[in-house]
Design a protein around this motif. Structure first.
Motif, short mmCIF file in Angstrom:
data_model
loop_
_atom_site.label_atom_id
_atom_site.label_comp_id
_atom_site.label_asym_id
_atom_site.label_seq_id
_atom_site.Cartn_x
_atom_site.Cartn_y
_atom_site.Cartn_z
N UNK A 1 3.49 1.88 3.26
CA UNK A 1 4.60 2.70 3.33
C UNK A 1 4.41 3.95 2.40
N UNK A 2 5.14 4.92 2.63
CA UNK A 2 4.55 6.28 1.96
C UNK A 2 5.60 6.40 0.68
N UNK A 3 6.72 5.52 0.77
CA UNK A 3 7.73 5.54 -0.67
C UNK A 3 8.44 4.19 -0.51
N UNK A 4 9.02 4.04 -1.63
CA UNK A 4 9.96 2.94 -1.56
C UNK A 4 11.28 2.94 -0.87
N UNK A 5 11.83 4.41 -0.56
CA UNK A 5 12.92 4.37 0.36
C UNK A 5 12.51 3.87 1.59
N UNK A 6 11.44 4.20 2.13
CA UNK A 6 10.87 3.76 3.41
C UNK A 6 10.59 2.07 3.42
N UNK A 7 10.24 1.65 2.29
CA UNK A 7 10.17 0.16 2.08
C UNK A 7 11.51 -0.59 2.28
N UNK B 1 18.14 -8.20 -0.14
CA UNK B 1 16.72 -7.80 -0.90
C UNK B 1 16.54 -6.52 -1.04
N UNK B 2 16.07 -5.99 -2.27
CA UNK B 2 15.72 -4.57 -2.47
C UNK B 2 14.17 -4.52 -3.52
N UNK B 3 13.59 -3.80 -2.98
CA UNK B 3 12.29 -3.51 -3.88
C UNK B 3 12.47 -2.45 -4.95
N UNK B 4 11.91 -2.62 -5.99
CA UNK B 4 11.93 -1.38 -7.17
C UNK B 4 10.42 -1.63 -7.81
N UNK B 5 10.35 -0.41 -8.45
CA UNK B 5 8.94 -0.43 -9.32
C UNK B 5 8.85 -1.06 -10.38
N UNK B 6 10.15 -1.34 -10.97
CA UNK B 6 9.96 -1.96 -12.25
C UNK B 6 10.78 -3.21 -12.30
N UNK B 7 10.75 -4.19 -13.55
CA UNK B 7 11.96 -5.06 -13.57
C UNK B 7 12.72 -4.70 -14.75
N UNK B 8 13.23 -3.45 -14.72
CA UNK B 8 13.88 -2.86 -15.77
C UNK B 8 15.27 -3.22 -15.58
N UNK B 9 16.43 -3.16 -16.47
CA UNK B 9 17.73 -3.45 -16.37
C UNK B 9 18.39 -2.47 -15.37
N UNK B 10 17.88 -1.33 -15.23
CA UNK B 10 18.45 -0.59 -14.25
C UNK B 10 18.19 -0.92 -12.92
N UNK B 11 17.10 -1.60 -12.74
CA UNK B 11 16.86 -2.37 -11.39
C UNK B 11 17.71 -3.55 -11.14
N UNK B 12 17.86 -4.26 -12.30
CA UNK B 12 18.65 -5.51 -12.16
C UNK B 12 20.18 -5.14 -11.81
N UNK B 13 20.70 -4.23 -12.67
CA UNK B 13 22.11 -3.56 -12.18
C UNK B 13 22.24 -2.85 -10.77
N UNK B 14 21.55 -2.22 -10.43
CA UNK B 14 21.49 -1.43 -9.20
C UNK B 14 21.35 -2.31 -8.11
N UNK B 15 20.46 -3.43 -8.22
CA UNK B 15 20.33 -4.50 -7.21
C UNK B 15 21.88 -5.29 -7.03
N UNK B 16 22.27 -5.57 -8.28
CA UNK B 16 23.85 -6.15 -7.96
C UNK B 16 24.76 -5.07 -7.33
N UNK C 1 0.99 -1.13 0.03
CA UNK C 1 -0.23 -0.07 -0.07
C UNK C 1 0.82 1.18 0.00
N UNK C 2 1.02 1.73 -1.31
CA UNK C 2 2.09 3.02 -1.23
C UNK C 2 1.13 4.17 -1.32
N UNK C 3 1.17 5.00 -0.24
CA UNK C 3 0.59 6.22 0.05
C UNK C 3 -0.63 5.92 -0.10
#
Length: 551
Positions: free
Chosen positions: A270-276, A170-185, A147-149
């Motif tokens: 949560x109010x944001x993904x950073x909080x999550x 573990x990290x949560x992201x809004x999309x399954x983008x390559x940016x999320x894939x690389x940033x997770x690594x 429940x985001x905001x």
């Protein structure tokens, strides 16, 4: 009920102690003589023979059942025959008069035999593995809802799990983008403090693999992914496609479900993904105390032994964001991945540099950062800031009331009730255009002062009836200087505002305005009167002297 083992023991005891023969022992224990003879020959009773059960009604249809089971070897996993479906097909297609239990028992035994006959048993059997410390890891994505905001939203969780200790990031992201894939690594490497020395296991994710080649485990990799692997210096192990490779990284697949059940149930609010993600980090710390089934030590204890075996991080950090160069349109917006983001209106018509990250978008004019937005995951969505349009709105103040940016600012809470009250009061006093410009001048203060200091300035100014941006600026700077930590607006004292109009009023009103009573004596010009008398005497003496002088 006496077991056969106990019966044999008693027969052998009586024969040994009392010396009874076979006939008397059979009569005493109520068994046949052959049973007595077997007991005397061996202390362990022979295994009972399981009779081969004959199913005369099912026999003619066994070949048809086997054919259906062989079809399942090439069928999708979720579209294979169940025993019930086979039974129904036998009735419908073969007019068989057989019972369901007979079909069920035959299918249960025959399915694994057919798999072994077709040499596919290796694809479903799992051989336990040992993983050297610091050598291997596994990566996978999962999904869950939050429940985001106040809005139910689906997000994706990146999971990086060390194979030896079970330590996972573990990290949560809004999309399954390559940016999320690389940033997770990058996040996982930095959190763990190193890189696995042998390999990291993956599915054939589109973020990394462009094409699955037909020979072995060879893959055609995405160029950016290949650059990333080269930068950090690790090897990728790609699992077999589909169900055949599901067991090859079973640790991380189980970790996705375990973490979701343990820490993401019920649905997080949560109010944001950073909080999550902050909450997820705290959960990871608590996971260090758990024990994986079959192990004596905890995950944290195993990890302490494993962490020293990792390869070191490279000196330079890889930027996981995707660099782009969009054009700014006439609405001061740039389009990135079918979403729009605002920039300062002064950049209209220019090409800017953007960095698309997993959770945010950074926009630069040369080397200067001019805009930072949360990444928009909705197609044709917008992320706009009122601040980017203030200079234009000062020229066109009438455009503010119906603008999209004002609506977004109200929704996000950037345009507060204090701003609304100041705007309403300023328009009543100064008129719509001039009153709106006063508000815009107040909004410009946010570029240099903390938001709570500006809110404190608005409250202080309005407490004495002032709707001037200059008064708000003075009080906002005073609030920011008095408390560098920027206190909450409700704690700011507003009685120290000086109104020049009220200073000219009578003392009782001055007290109401918060000013001390003026106890100084009333000013006097008596001293100046003495000077005037002296000047008059001098002038008279000079005039008399001039009259006495001969012509």
């Amino acid at each position: 009920m006496e077991s056969r083992m106990d019966l044999f023991a008693r027969i052998r005891r009586d024969a040994r102690i009392e010396g009874l023969g076979t006939r008397k022992l059979a009569a005493r224990f109520g068994v046949g003589r052959n049973t007595v003879r077997r007991a005397l020959q061996s202390a362990e009773p022979p295994a009972r023979k399981v009779p081969d059960r004959v199913a005369p009604k099912l026999g003619p249809f066994k070949d048809a059942i086997d054919a259906m089971l062989r079809e399942d070897l090439a069928a999708p996993r979720k579209q294979r025959h169940t025993a019930t479906r086979i039974w129904n097909r036998l009735i419908d297609e073969h007019a068989a008069e057989v019972g369901y239990p007979s079909v069920r028992d035959y299918v249960r035994a025959r399915r694994s035999q057919i798999a072994a006959e077709a040499d596919v048993l290796a694809s479903v059997a799992i051989v336990p593995q040992e993983h050297a410390p610091g050598a291997e890891a596994e990566v996978d994505f999962g999904e869950f809802w939050i429940d985001l905001a106040g809005t139910r939203t689906k997000v994706f969780i990146f999971v990086f799990r060390m194979s030896h200790s079970g330590k996972a990031i573990h990290r949560a992201y809004p999309t399954l983008s390559q940016e999320a894939f690389l940033e997770g690594h990058v996040t996982a490497f930095e959190e763990l403090g190193g890189i696995p020395t042998m390999q990291i296991k993956y599915d054939n994710l589109g973020q990394a693999v462009k094409k699955v080649l037909s020979v072995g485990r060879r893959r055609e990799e995405n160029d950016r992914w290949a650059l990333f692997r080269s930068h950090y210096g690790f090897d990728a192990f790609y699992c077999e496609p589909g169900e055949r490779g599901a067991h090859e990284k079973g640790g991380v697949e189980g970790e996705v479900g375990r973490f979701r059940r343990s820490w993401l149930t019920p649905v997080p609010k949560v109010t944001s993904l950073a909080e999550l993600n902050g909450y997820i980090e705290r959960c990871e710390a608590r996971d260090d105390d758990r024990r994986i089934t079959g192990r004596l030590s905890t995950v944290g204890q195993d990890w302490e032994r494993e962490r020293t075996r990792l390869a070191p991080l490279p000196a330079d950090r890889f930027e996981p964001g995707q660099p782009l160069t969009p054009m700014v349109d006439h609405s001061a917006l740039v389009t990135i991945r079918q979403a729009k983001y605002s920039v300062p209106a002064s950049l209209i018509g220019r090409r800017v540099r953007a960095l698309l990250r997993a959770s945010e978008v950074l926009i630069f004019d040369g080397r200067r950062l001019v805009a930072r937005h949360e990444r928009v995951a909705v197609r044709n969505g917008q992320a706009v800031l009122l601040d980017h349009y203030l200079e234009v709105l000062r020229i066109k103040p009438g455009a503010l009331s119906g603008s999209t940016v004002l609506s977004h600012a109200r929704t996000t809470g950037a345009f507060t009730a204090e701003h609304e009250a100041f705007w309403d009061a300023s328009r009543r006093v100064n008129g719509d255009a001039a009153g709106t410009r006063e508000l815009l001048d107040v909004l410009l203060l946010h570029r240099h002062l903390p938001a709570s200091a500006v809110i404190a300035g608005i409250r202080a100014a309005m407490s004495v009836g002032s709707v001037l941006a200059e008064v708000v600026a003075v009080e906002a700077r005073r609030a920011a200087t008095t408390d560098p930590t920027v206190p909450a607006p409700s704690s700011v004292v507003t009685a120290n505002v000086v109104s020049l109009t009220q200073r000219r009023l009578m003392d009782p009103l001055a007290v109401i305005a918060g000013l001390p009573r003026d106890r100084r004596p009333t000013p006097s010009v008596a001293a100046y009167d003495e000077l005037l008398k002296r000047r008059t005497a001098k002038d008279a003496a000079r005039n008399s002297n001039e009259g006495a002088h001969p012509a």
